[in-house]
Design a protein around this motif. Sequence first.
Motif, mmCIF file in Angstrom:
data_model
loop_
_atom_site.group_PDB
_atom_site.id
_atom_site.type_symbol
_atom_site.label_atom_id
_atom_site.label_comp_id
_atom_site.label_asym_id
_atom_site.label_seq_id
_atom_site.Cartn_x
_atom_site.Cartn_y
_atom_site.Cartn_z
ATOM 1 N N PHE A 149 -33.769 31.405 34.212
ATOM 2 C CA PHE A 149 -32.224 31.686 33.991
ATOM 3 C C PHE A 149 -31.815 31.083 32.487
ATOM 4 O O PHE A 149 -31.214 31.866 31.639
ATOM 5 N N TRP A 150 -32.495 30.064 32.037
ATOM 6 C CA TRP A 150 -31.984 29.466 30.851
ATOM 7 C C TRP A 150 -32.604 30.222 29.603
ATOM 8 O O TRP A 150 -32.050 30.506 28.572
ATOM 9 N N LEU A 151 -33.712 30.638 29.925
ATOM 10 C CA LEU A 151 -34.706 31.392 28.919
ATOM 11 C C LEU A 151 -33.736 32.882 28.766
ATOM 12 O O LEU A 151 -33.672 33.302 27.531
ATOM 13 N N LEU A 152 -33.452 33.330 29.955
ATOM 14 C CA LEU A 152 -32.522 34.636 29.904
ATOM 15 C C LEU A 152 -31.119 34.265 29.166
ATOM 16 O O LEU A 152 -30.896 35.084 28.169
ATOM 17 N N MET A 153 -30.567 33.190 29.258
ATOM 18 C CA MET A 153 -29.152 32.966 28.566
ATOM 19 C C MET A 153 -29.369 32.773 27.048
ATOM 20 O O MET A 153 -28.908 33.118 26.491
ATOM 21 N N THR A 154 -30.621 31.909 26.764
ATOM 22 C CA THR A 154 -31.042 31.932 25.468
ATOM 23 C C THR A 154 -31.216 33.284 24.811
ATOM 24 O O THR A 154 -31.024 33.370 23.578
ATOM 25 N N GLY A 155 -31.867 34.084 25.412
ATOM 26 C CA GLY A 155 -32.165 35.380 24.889
ATOM 27 C C GLY A 155 -30.866 36.098 24.375
ATOM 28 O O GLY A 155 -30.805 36.510 23.462
ATOM 29 N N HIS A 156 -29.880 35.952 25.639
ATOM 30 C CA HIS A 156 -28.728 36.583 25.183
ATOM 31 C C HIS A 156 -28.064 35.950 23.890
ATOM 32 O O HIS A 156 -27.297 36.896 23.104
ATOM 33 N N LEU A 157 -28.119 34.763 23.884
ATOM 34 C CA LEU A 157 -27.300 34.035 22.809
ATOM 35 C C LEU A 157 -28.149 34.361 21.498
ATOM 36 O O LEU A 157 -27.498 34.732 20.359
ATOM 37 N N ALA A 158 -29.345 34.733 21.354
ATOM 38 C CA ALA A 158 -30.221 35.060 20.288
ATOM 39 C C ALA A 158 -29.774 36.430 19.705
ATOM 40 O O ALA A 158 -29.428 36.777 18.605
ATOM 41 N N VAL A 159 -29.502 37.407 20.611
ATOM 42 C CA VAL A 159 -29.186 38.719 20.612
ATOM 43 C C VAL A 159 -27.811 38.960 19.824
ATOM 44 O O VAL A 159 -27.402 39.458 18.859
ATOM 45 N N LEU A 160 -26.905 37.844 20.403
ATOM 46 C CA LEU A 160 -25.502 37.772 19.978
ATOM 47 C C LEU A 160 -25.556 37.218 18.457
ATOM 48 O O LEU A 160 -24.642 37.712 17.699
ATOM 49 N N LEU A 161 -26.312 36.022 18.371
ATOM 50 C CA LEU A 161 -26.457 35.718 16.841
ATOM 51 C C LEU A 161 -26.999 36.591 15.936
ATOM 52 O O LEU A 161 -26.452 36.688 14.793
ATOM 53 N N ALA A 162 -27.940 37.508 16.385
ATOM 54 C CA ALA A 162 -28.343 38.568 15.502
ATOM 55 C C ALA A 162 -27.396 39.472 15.074
ATOM 56 O O ALA A 162 -27.268 40.098 13.903
ATOM 57 N N GLY A 163 -26.554 40.034 16.043
ATOM 58 C CA GLY A 163 -25.424 40.930 15.623
ATOM 59 C C GLY A 163 -24.440 40.193 14.655
ATOM 60 O O GLY A 163 -23.923 40.963 13.824
ATOM 61 N N LEU A 164 -24.103 38.945 15.018
ATOM 62 C CA LEU A 164 -23.311 38.458 14.000
ATOM 63 C C LEU A 164 -23.900 38.337 12.681
ATOM 64 O O LEU A 164 -23.272 38.489 11.601
ATOM 65 N N MET A 176 -31.778 38.403 2.939
ATOM 66 C CA MET A 176 -32.151 37.279 3.840
ATOM 67 C C MET A 176 -31.473 37.191 5.115
ATOM 68 O O MET A 176 -32.040 36.958 6.217
ATOM 69 N N ARG A 177 -30.014 37.456 5.204
ATOM 70 C CA ARG A 177 -29.356 37.687 6.392
ATOM 71 C C ARG A 177 -29.828 38.731 7.174
ATOM 72 O O ARG A 177 -29.943 38.506 8.469
ATOM 73 N N LEU A 178 -30.322 39.889 6.915
ATOM 74 C CA LEU A 178 -30.994 40.873 7.796
ATOM 75 C C LEU A 178 -32.047 40.589 8.346
ATOM 76 O O LEU A 178 -32.597 40.689 9.568
ATOM 77 N N ARG A 179 -33.048 39.705 7.579
ATOM 78 C CA ARG A 179 -34.336 39.157 8.076
ATOM 79 C C ARG A 179 -34.074 38.286 9.200
ATOM 80 O O ARG A 179 -34.912 38.383 10.164
ATOM 81 N N VAL A 180 -33.254 37.374 9.033
ATOM 82 C CA VAL A 180 -32.841 36.336 10.123
ATOM 83 C C VAL A 180 -32.365 37.047 11.208
ATOM 84 O O VAL A 180 -32.403 36.694 12.372
ATOM 85 N N ALA A 181 -31.409 38.077 11.178
ATOM 86 C CA ALA A 181 -30.899 38.917 12.216
ATOM 87 C C ALA A 181 -31.952 39.666 12.945
ATOM 88 O O ALA A 181 -31.939 39.486 14.315
ATOM 89 N N LEU A 182 -32.994 40.185 12.236
ATOM 90 C CA LEU A 182 -34.187 40.749 12.912
ATOM 91 C C LEU A 182 -34.950 39.728 13.560
ATOM 92 O O LEU A 182 -35.506 40.077 14.576
ATOM 93 N N ALA A 183 -35.181 38.643 13.057
ATOM 94 C CA ALA A 183 -36.188 37.478 13.821
ATOM 95 C C ALA A 183 -35.521 37.366 15.057
ATOM 96 O O ALA A 183 -35.924 37.185 16.121
ATOM 97 N N LEU A 184 -34.022 37.002 14.947
ATOM 98 C CA LEU A 184 -33.302 36.626 16.389
ATOM 99 C C LEU A 184 -33.282 37.678 17.110
ATOM 100 O O LEU A 184 -33.439 37.413 18.283
ATOM 101 N N ALA A 185 -33.150 38.963 16.607
ATOM 102 C CA ALA A 185 -33.029 39.770 17.615
ATOM 103 C C ALA A 185 -34.520 40.242 18.301
ATOM 104 O O ALA A 185 -34.572 40.239 19.547
ATOM 105 N N PHE A 186 -35.513 40.109 17.772
ATOM 106 C CA PHE A 186 -36.948 40.026 18.373
ATOM 107 C C PHE A 186 -36.998 38.846 19.306
ATOM 108 O O PHE A 186 -37.471 38.941 20.395
ATOM 109 N N LEU A 187 -36.489 37.588 18.946
ATOM 110 C CA LEU A 187 -36.761 36.541 19.694
ATOM 111 C C LEU A 187 -35.922 36.709 21.131
ATOM 112 O O LEU A 187 -36.206 36.517 22.391
#
Length: 544
Positions: free
Chosen positions: A111-126, A1-12
């Motif tokens: 700009f805010w979409l770009l920052m949100t994208g970075h946050l999603a990639v970071l959460l995916a990594g975590l 489940m953690r890996l699926r969530v990470a992949l979803a966040l990474a694609f987002l």
Amino acid sequence: MRLRVALALAFLGALLTGLGPLPGLVAPGAPAAYPSWPLLLVLALLPPALAVALIRRGEPAAGAAVLVGAAVLVPGRVGTDLQFAVDPGGAARPEVLELHELAHFTPALGFWLLMTGHLAVLLAGLFALRRSGHESGAGTQRQGVLAMVLCVGALGAIGVLMAPFRSEDPFLVAEPALDGPLPVLVGSALLAIAAAGGAGLLAGSADPEIARGGLFGVASGLAAVAVPPLVSVLVLDDLRFEWGPVLMLVAAVALAALGVPAGRAAAEADPQDLRLPALTRLLTLAGVFALVAGAIAVLAAIAPHVSMPFGLRDPSTYPARMLWPAGSVLLVVGAGLLVPSAALRLRPVLPVVWVVLPLAAAGSLDAVFTAVQAAGAQVGIGAWASGLAVLPAAVAAVLAAIAGAVERDDVDLTEMAMRRSVLGPSLLALVLGAGAFSLPVLTAPDYTAPGVFTAFGTTSWGLVLAMAAVVGATVLAPMCRPQRAAALLCGAAVVVAVRVVQYPLTSDRLPESAPGLGLWFGIGCLLVLLGTAAAASRAPKPTS
């Protein structure tokens, strides 16, 4: 489940970072200089796509590590992108923003979409980090790979801190990170730390899958930073080439290549059965890339580099002559690597001699840049070819270095020691080599040759790289096995020889030209290197 969530966040996160800038990063609106969103989207989707591919191969830890590797670069990218909110004019990012006026800009939806994208990639990594269960401590089979990863990461870090390009647009100011605004400086510093430290940490994992996936992730993230400036230079007339993005791209390719041996698990059966085919393939690939690089360099030597306005002399003719010996060296070494009986002996030569191509290309490109800026000349196919030849040469060198790591897996290194008979002459060659590349080989009245300490320019980068290769070979040779030490020193001798032939090949361009100190240092270094190589090849293997 953690890996699926990470992949979803990474694609987002990939979708938001690739498409987020489309609505506009600032208000009043300022669109991108060219339609770059397909490129940005592909680069952003690369890490999660790699993760899915590895997971489907039955390597979930490697897939999770890809997301971790990509997330390592996110803090640095957030830092550089904050410049859009502080002062968009200092961002130097034409692929997402082009300004045509001085105005007060505020962050917009993009700009805010770009920052949100970075946050999603970071959460995916975590999330992926929790799944991968990273542990440090590379096995002895991968210590050599880890050392190369750290060196390659340092190369990428240097590229991050350099200017992305040169600009003639007053609204697009591109500077090295140390001279840039604070958000760019902080973000670039974080990127540099991530490129070297993050890659080294992941490569040092005790799990080979995590080591491989982590390097793939860092490589894909670094490529996402390096490729847009290179494309911008190609499509925008006001931008000029700089070496920073090239160093980052070379580092990204090298890290991805190093991910293969880093992911080798300890052999469960006969190690020799697993390593020999890999070694043969690596040597063959290195030979092919060296041949490609040599052929492109010879083409560059033949083709015109610039088209000058009527009545003006082409300044690139004489510097381009250096591509002949450089291309010939890569052709000979590449062909030798395809001969099974000679491949192992020539393998240590390639990671040293590949620098003759950037050495030659830097000089010719320096003349091209001068002609374009001072006389409005048009760049010819020879200039593009000379720059392009450097990339396959670097890939060939990395593959040869990886082959060396594979080869050393079967060697008992516990008895290796410093050879004093080789150490003394090698140190003398080091000093002479430093003089050969830091001092001019050609002097003339009212002429200042580009060098390491004087008139530093594009040519100087080639000199620095060549000097580093010679210094590295002379430092490593006393600690290597006899045949490998001789090969390293012979490679260094070839690099110095290319520097020496610069005088007879280019002296006719200047009236009253005369040999410089660099020429005499080079000849002395060449003789010492060849003598030391002969002595090293006959040295007995130490027993203590």
